[in-house]
Enzyme design. Sequence first.
Site, short mmCIF file in Angstrom:
data_model
loop_
_atom_site.label_atom_id
_atom_site.label_comp_id
_atom_site.label_asym_id
_atom_site.label_seq_id
_atom_site.Cartn_x
_atom_site.Cartn_y
_atom_site.Cartn_z
CB CYS A 46 27.95 59.12 -54.47
SG CYS A 46 27.01 58.20 -52.95
CB CYS B 37 22.79 60.81 -51.86
SG CYS B 37 24.60 60.95 -51.58
CD GLU C 240 21.72 59.91 -56.43
OE1 GLU C 240 21.74 60.60 -55.42
OE2 GLU C 240 22.82 60.01 -57.14
CD GLU D 181 24.22 69.30 -47.94
OE1 GLU D 181 24.44 70.19 -47.24
OE2 GLU D 181 24.58 68.91 -48.88
#
Length: 138
Positions: A91, A57, A59, A48
């Site tokens: 996502c 993310c 992945e 983040e």
Amino acid sequence: MSEDNNRDSLIAAARRALENSYSPYSNFRVGAALRFADGTVVTGTNVENASYGLALCAETVAVAKAMDDGHRGGLEEVAVIGDTAAPVTPCGRCRQVLNELAELGDTDPVVWCAGEDEVVEMRLSGLLPRAFGPASLE
Ligand code: THU
């Protein structure tokens, strides 16, 4: 290796990656692991940023690491885990990012979506039907 061992070892790799999660804003840790046809496993975790919208993310980080290592296909298995009871599914953006690498090697990887209490088995084509990918540009 049996299918169950394959699944459990990849989920364990994703869980170890989750331990390095940098997620001070959401406190939502995610780990991902990719297994390639040659047996290589590449992991990623979410990263983040103080500018919240810039979060990466797990992945996507894993795919970027794998491509930086030279992988251009051969993606056979994916595991994603959050430290939640319910399974974490990739996502939408990550589905697209995973598809790019999968399509380069013409595979449809199994995706194990894990939580602490449950694992759901999907195929990438089930998570992202009729994907737009490299072939769409030809
Ligand atoms: N996150 C992932 O790493 N993968 C997903 O597929 C869903 C969301 C991360 C992004 C952010 O750091 C946190 O989970 C909360 O959305």
